[in-house]
Design a protein around this motif. Structure first.
Motif, PDB file in Angstrom:
ATOM      1  N   ALA A 106     -18.700  23.936  21.395  1.00  0.00           N
ATOM      2  CA  ALA A 106     -18.093  23.535  22.662  1.00  0.00           C
ATOM      3  C   ALA A 106     -19.158  22.977  23.606  1.00  0.00           C
ATOM      4  O   ALA A 106     -20.233  23.540  23.754  1.00  0.00           O
ATOM      5  N   ASP A 121     -15.704  24.466  18.210  1.00  0.00           N
ATOM      6  CA  ASP A 121     -15.754  25.926  18.076  1.00  0.00           C
ATOM      7  C   ASP A 121     -16.634  26.492  19.183  1.00  0.00           C
ATOM      8  O   ASP A 121     -17.303  25.751  19.913  1.00  0.00           O
ATOM      9  N   TRP A 133     -11.895  27.596  26.898  1.00  0.00           N
ATOM     10  CA  TRP A 133     -11.164  26.418  26.441  1.00  0.00           C
ATOM     11  C   TRP A 133     -10.764  25.490  27.578  1.00  0.00           C
ATOM     12  O   TRP A 133     -10.907  24.281  27.485  1.00  0.00           O
ATOM     13  N   ARG A 138     -13.983  18.385  26.511  1.00  0.00           N
ATOM     14  CA  ARG A 138     -13.339  18.291  25.201  1.00  0.00           C
ATOM     15  C   ARG A 138     -13.380  16.847  24.725  1.00  0.00           C
ATOM     16  O   ARG A 138     -13.428  15.921  25.528  1.00  0.00           O
ATOM     17  N   TRP A 143      -8.427  16.188  18.102  1.00  0.00           N
ATOM     18  CA  TRP A 143      -9.473  17.175  17.848  1.00  0.00           C
ATOM     19  C   TRP A 143      -8.835  18.537  17.591  1.00  0.00           C
ATOM     20  O   TRP A 143      -7.696  18.795  17.968  1.00  0.00           O
ATOM     21  N   LEU A 145      -9.063  22.710  17.799  1.00  0.00           N
ATOM     22  CA  LEU A 145      -9.597  23.836  18.563  1.00  0.00           C
ATOM     23  C   LEU A 145      -9.802  25.039  17.651  1.00  0.00           C
ATOM     24  O   LEU A 145      -8.914  25.411  16.893  1.00  0.00           O
ATOM     25  N   ALA A 157      -3.582  28.516  24.423  1.00  0.00           N
ATOM     26  CA  ALA A 157      -4.797  27.716  24.234  1.00  0.00           C
ATOM     27  C   ALA A 157      -4.450  26.244  24.012  1.00  0.00           C
ATOM     28  O   ALA A 157      -5.093  25.347  24.578  1.00  0.00           O
ATOM     29  N   THR A 161      -5.432  23.163  26.682  1.00  0.00           N
ATOM     30  CA  THR A 161      -6.429  22.169  26.270  1.00  0.00           C
ATOM     31  C   THR A 161      -5.850  20.840  25.821  1.00  0.00           C
ATOM     32  O   THR A 161      -6.560  19.835  25.799  1.00  0.00           O
ATOM     33  N   ALA A 163      -5.105  20.353  22.796  1.00  0.00           N
ATOM     34  CA  ALA A 163      -5.672  20.161  21.461  1.00  0.00           C
ATOM     35  C   ALA A 163      -4.631  19.597  20.506  1.00  0.00           C
ATOM     36  O   ALA A 163      -3.468  19.996  20.535  1.00  0.00           O
ATOM     37  N   VAL A 166      -5.255  23.251  15.628  1.00  0.00           N
ATOM     38  CA  VAL A 166      -5.888  24.563  15.784  1.00  0.00           C
ATOM     39  C   VAL A 166      -6.378  25.051  14.423  1.00  0.00           C
ATOM     40  O   VAL A 166      -5.835  24.706  13.379  1.00  0.00           O
TER      41      VAL A 166
END
Length: 195
Positions: A106, A121, A133, A138, A143, A145, A157, A161, A163, A166
């Protein structure tokens, strides 16, 4: 739908369950870990990965030629590498016919080096420790997470984010390195509640 990768699998039952649940990827760890598996042990498990699920080899501390050799022996088409140092590394992996996920810590802003995806990570990759997070920089685009995710926090999460995907390992284990079928099912259900 959110991309889901369940990592650190070492037995037929866990692989079969993940595939049946429709996860997008399963990970086999070839790095130093309690979840480590050999290419010979992984090969029959990789052959059980069917449908749209992708088998991914996870590497850290292995030179590119070794990654290519192990991936070939295990029958893998995609690798996740935690210490890629240049776009040349990615090119060499691609030339070997491999899809590439570049794993970073991160806050790393060095980019994807031309990899297919970036996995972000916490400071200690694979430790299963959550990181900040919502307030950490980011990557753009698609991407993944990772870091401390489990059935109880994964939806929050993703929502916090944005994301694209995951990755979970310790968050679906009954003890260190031992996957728990009920937790895998709960994790997938929790992700899908918001998709």
């Amino acid at each position: 739908m959110t991309f889901i990768k369940v990592c650190g699998l070492r037995d037929e039952a866990s692989v079969d369950l993940a595939v049946r649940l429709g996860v997008d990827a399963v990970g086999f760890v070839f790095a130093d870990s309690v979840r480590r598996i050999s290419a010979e042990e992984a090969a029959p498990l990789v052959r059980r990965v069917t449908g749209h699920t992708v088998a991914v080899g996870v590497f850290k501390g292995s030179p590119v030629p070794e990654v290519i050799e192990i991936a070939a022996a295990a029958g893998l088409g995609t690798v996740q590498v935690h210490d890629l140092t240049s776009a040349d590394d990615v090119t060499r992996l691609r030339e070997a016919g491999l899809g590439v996920i570049r794993a970073v810590v991160a806050g790393d802003t060095s980019g994807d080096f031309g990899a297919d995806r970036i996995l972000v990570d916490g400071a200690t990759a694979g430790a299963g420790v959550p990181w900040d997070w919502a307030n950490q920089s980011r990557p753009d685009g698609q991407w993944i997470l990772a870091g401390g995710l489990h059935p109880g926090n994964v939806r929050a999460a993703v929502d916090a984010t944005g994301a694209w995907g995951v990755d979970v390992s310790s968050g679906v284990e009954s003890s260190r390195g031992v996957k728990d079928a009920a937790l895998i099912e709960q994790f997938v259900a929790a992700v899908r509640t918001g998709d």
